[in-house]
Structures are given as C-alpha cells and as structure tokens.
Design a protein around this motif. Sequence first.
Motif, PDB file in Angstrom:
ATOM      1  N   MET A  42       0.822  -1.205   0.000  1.00 40.74           N
ATOM      2  CA  MET A  42       0.000   0.000   0.000  1.00 40.74           C
ATOM      3  C   MET A  42       0.862   1.264   0.000  1.00 40.74           C
ATOM      4  O   MET A  42       0.544   2.239  -0.692  1.00 40.74           O
ATOM      5  CB  MET A  42      -0.922  -0.004   1.215  1.00 40.74           C
ATOM      6  N   ALA A  43       1.944   1.259   0.762  1.00 40.83           N
ATOM      7  CA  ALA A  43       2.792   2.439   0.857  1.00 40.83           C
ATOM      8  C   ALA A  43       3.474   2.731  -0.481  1.00 40.83           C
ATOM      9  O   ALA A  43       3.502   3.884  -0.941  1.00 40.83           O
ATOM     10  CB  ALA A  43       3.844   2.243   1.959  1.00 40.83           C
ATOM     11  N   ILE A  44       4.024   1.691  -1.101  1.00 38.76           N
ATOM     12  CA  ILE A  44       4.672   1.877  -2.406  1.00 38.76           C
ATOM     13  C   ILE A  44       3.645   2.337  -3.437  1.00 38.76           C
ATOM     14  O   ILE A  44       3.904   3.231  -4.246  1.00 38.76           O
ATOM     15  CB  ILE A  44       5.356   0.574  -2.852  1.00 38.76           C
ATOM     16  N   GLY A  45       2.463   1.732  -3.400  1.00 38.10           N
ATOM     17  CA  GLY A  45       1.412   2.134  -4.325  1.00 38.10           C
ATOM     18  C   GLY A  45       0.980   3.576  -4.126  1.00 38.10           C
ATOM     19  O   GLY A  45       0.764   4.318  -5.087  1.00 38.10           O
ATOM     20  N   ALA A  46       0.850   3.992  -2.853  1.00 42.02           N
ATOM     21  CA  ALA A  46       0.432   5.363  -2.558  1.00 42.02           C
ATOM     22  C   ALA A  46       1.456   6.372  -3.060  1.00 42.02           C
ATOM     23  O   ALA A  46       1.095   7.404  -3.659  1.00 42.02           O
ATOM     24  CB  ALA A  46       0.213   5.529  -1.056  1.00 42.02           C
ATOM     25  N   VAL A  47       2.744   6.091  -2.828  1.00 42.93           N
ATOM     26  CA  VAL A  47       3.796   7.011  -3.279  1.00 42.93           C
ATOM     27  C   VAL A  47       3.826   7.086  -4.802  1.00 42.93           C
ATOM     28  O   VAL A  47       3.877   8.180  -5.386  1.00 42.93           O
ATOM     29  CB  VAL A  47       5.167   6.560  -2.735  1.00 42.93           C
ATOM     30  N   GLY A 179     -12.536   9.571  -9.828  1.00 40.96           N
ATOM     31  CA  GLY A 179     -11.958   8.737 -10.870  1.00 40.96           C
ATOM     32  C   GLY A 179     -11.351   7.478 -10.270  1.00 40.96           C
ATOM     33  O   GLY A 179     -11.001   7.447  -9.086  1.00 40.96           O
ATOM     34  N   PRO A 180     -11.194   6.400 -11.063  1.00 39.55           N
ATOM     35  CA  PRO A 180     -10.610   5.157 -10.542  1.00 39.55           C
ATOM     36  C   PRO A 180      -9.217   5.341  -9.943  1.00 39.55           C
ATOM     37  O   PRO A 180      -8.897   4.765  -8.903  1.00 39.55           O
ATOM     38  CB  PRO A 180     -10.566   4.247 -11.782  1.00 39.55           C
ATOM     39  N   GLY A 181      -8.381   6.167 -10.623  1.00 37.73           N
ATOM     40  CA  GLY A 181      -7.037   6.414 -10.090  1.00 37.73           C
ATOM     41  C   GLY A 181      -7.067   7.139  -8.765  1.00 37.73           C
ATOM     42  O   GLY A 181      -6.260   6.861  -7.868  1.00 37.73           O
ATOM     43  N   HIS A 182      -8.003   8.078  -8.614  1.00 34.48           N
ATOM     44  CA  HIS A 182      -8.152   8.812  -7.353  1.00 34.48           C
ATOM     45  C   HIS A 182      -8.586   7.869  -6.237  1.00 34.48           C
ATOM     46  O   HIS A 182      -8.082   7.939  -5.104  1.00 34.48           O
ATOM     47  CB  HIS A 182      -9.184   9.923  -7.545  1.00 34.48           C
ATOM     48  N   VAL A 183      -9.510   6.957  -6.565  1.00 34.49           N
ATOM     49  CA  VAL A 183      -9.981   5.987  -5.566  1.00 34.49           C
ATOM     50  C   VAL A 183      -8.845   5.071  -5.126  1.00 34.49           C
ATOM     51  O   VAL A 183      -8.661   4.817  -3.925  1.00 34.49           O
ATOM     52  CB  VAL A 183     -11.147   5.152  -6.133  1.00 34.49           C
ATOM     53  N   LEU A 184      -8.070   4.570  -6.089  1.00 35.20           N
ATOM     54  CA  LEU A 184      -6.970   3.669  -5.744  1.00 35.20           C
ATOM     55  C   LEU A 184      -5.919   4.386  -4.911  1.00 35.20           C
ATOM     56  O   LEU A 184      -5.369   3.820  -3.956  1.00 35.20           O
ATOM     57  CB  LEU A 184      -6.339   3.100  -7.016  1.00 35.20           C
ATOM     58  N   PHE A 185      -5.644   5.658  -5.240  1.00 34.44           N
ATOM     59  CA  PHE A 185      -4.681   6.428  -4.455  1.00 34.44           C
ATOM     60  C   PHE A 185      -5.172   6.599  -3.020  1.00 34.44           C
ATOM     61  O   PHE A 185      -4.436   6.340  -2.057  1.00 34.44           O
ATOM     62  CB  PHE A 185      -4.449   7.795  -5.097  1.00 34.44           C
TER      63      PHE A 185
END
Length: 296
Positions: A42-47, A179-185
């Motif tokens: 999650m941390a790597i994905g968030a960054v 947006g999907p990218g905003h949700v995933l972030f």
Amino acid sequence: MNQRHFFAILLLLGSGWGLTIPLTKVAVSEGYEPLGLIFWQMAIGAVALGLFRVIRRKPVGMPRGKLWFFLMVALLGTVLPNTFSYRAAAHLPAGVMAVCISLVPIFAFPIALALRTDRFDWLRLGGLAAGLAGVVLLVGPDSLPEAGMALWIPIALVAPLCYGLEGNIVAKVGMQDLGPGHVLFGASVLGAIIALPLAIGSGQFIDPRTEWNAPEFAILGAAVIHVAVYTGYVWLVSQAGAVFASQVAYVVTGMGVIWSMLLLSERYSGWVWASLLLILVGMFIVQPRRKDVLAS
C-alpha cells in the motif's frame, strides 16, 4: 489505434498482473507475514500513484465525506483479501492461487442478486455451477501435491469473495464522483495508515534496511507492477470500453499459471487443469455483458 493494438495491450496488462502471483509466492517464501507485506504494498502504491497524479496535475485530496468509500475499497480491495491470500500463498502452489483468484465473477453473481444490482438468469446460474464444480475438483485428494493443502483452499477463496463484494458495492453506490485512479490512491493511503500500526503491533513489520534478496525484490516488484498495470487498465477501459477490458481476467489467470510454471518450476495434476477449464467456462458465462454493471 486498431483492435490488434488493444489486444496486444490487453495481453501485456494481463501478463503483468499474472506475474504478481508467483512474486507473491516468492515474497512469503522466507516467512514474511501478511500485515508487513500489505503495508509495503500500500505504501509503495500510494507514493507511486501520488507522484503520478501530481505530475499529471490530478487531484490528490481525500474529502472527508468520501473517506468511507476509500476505506471500503482499502479493506475489501487489499487489506482483507491480501491478509488471507498471503497466508494461503505460503502453503499453496502459485498456479493454484491464480485459479482461486479467477473465481471473482463466480462470487460476484450471487452477491449481485442479493444486492439487487443484477437479475437472475438460468444460463449464468449454469456458469456459477461450473465454477463451483471447478472448486470441488481443486480440493480433491489427487489434485494437489499434498492432501493437506486442500485445507488452505477456503482461505485462498476469501480474496475473490472480497473482490466480488467490493465490485458489487461500487456498482450499487457508484464511484462517488471520483476517478478510478483517485480511488486507488486514496485507498492506498488509508490502507497503509491502517496496516502500519497493525504490522508493528503484531511484530510483522518488515524493516527495509535488511539484506535484500529475492523476497524483498519480489515485494517491490509486485507493488510497482500492480500500479503500472492498473493505470494501464484504466486507460484501456477509457479507450476500448469496460466490456473489452474485463477480458483481462482470463489473461491474468492463464499467465499466472504460466509464470508460476516458468519461474517456480511448478507442475499441476490433470485435476487442476480440469478445474481451471471449468472455472474459465464459468467466468465466461457469468461475466456481465453490459457496461452499466461493470465497476471500474
């Protein structure tokens, strides 16, 4: 861009997603526990997603009124399913994990009926039956290298159950003007915040200052690949449509098995192949065909 280019991109995305399955097996091969793995994923994905969105001048705010939605996606999309998946991956062949993950549409159909986001259909009920028959074959005494592995199949099935539930909730309540990218972030940020104290408190935190070997590189690789292919998937949905892009599920399953054979030298019994065939048939029949019932 023509249809052949879209199919090539579909194969590339599915191959990348499928690669994360044996990488997960490598990540848990030396005793790393789920909460530590989930935090770093999650941390790597968030960054990575945060940097991508800043560069593209996309919003990175997390409105207070939308926090429940980010939390739901974080819990059902990563924290809960990965907790069970990582536990099962330590005991099951990676190819078998790929087969289990492919059951998302099989779980999604009855959940959709319960939430009244879809209508009953006898043909799709047949697809559900085919998928369940595949599960029965998978837990048979001659399917797995060791009979005791069958006990971990129900643990592995929690992940597709969570994904099926998440997709149906999103289909029912919508994307909340995000947006999907905003949700995933947002989900990645909240997921990391949730997982960090749990990982530290349970003694499962993974210190990155350790000596880096195959498991550590597998954790990093799987997280980066996930962000890259998800971003590509969102683009493919926008260009080729949700129905076309949803076919990536078949590629992920097939390539997950193939990558596991190539990288981990796994081999499977005829029962596992029969199970995979039944589940793929069930996926094809159960999969919704209308854009309005496909959650991004």
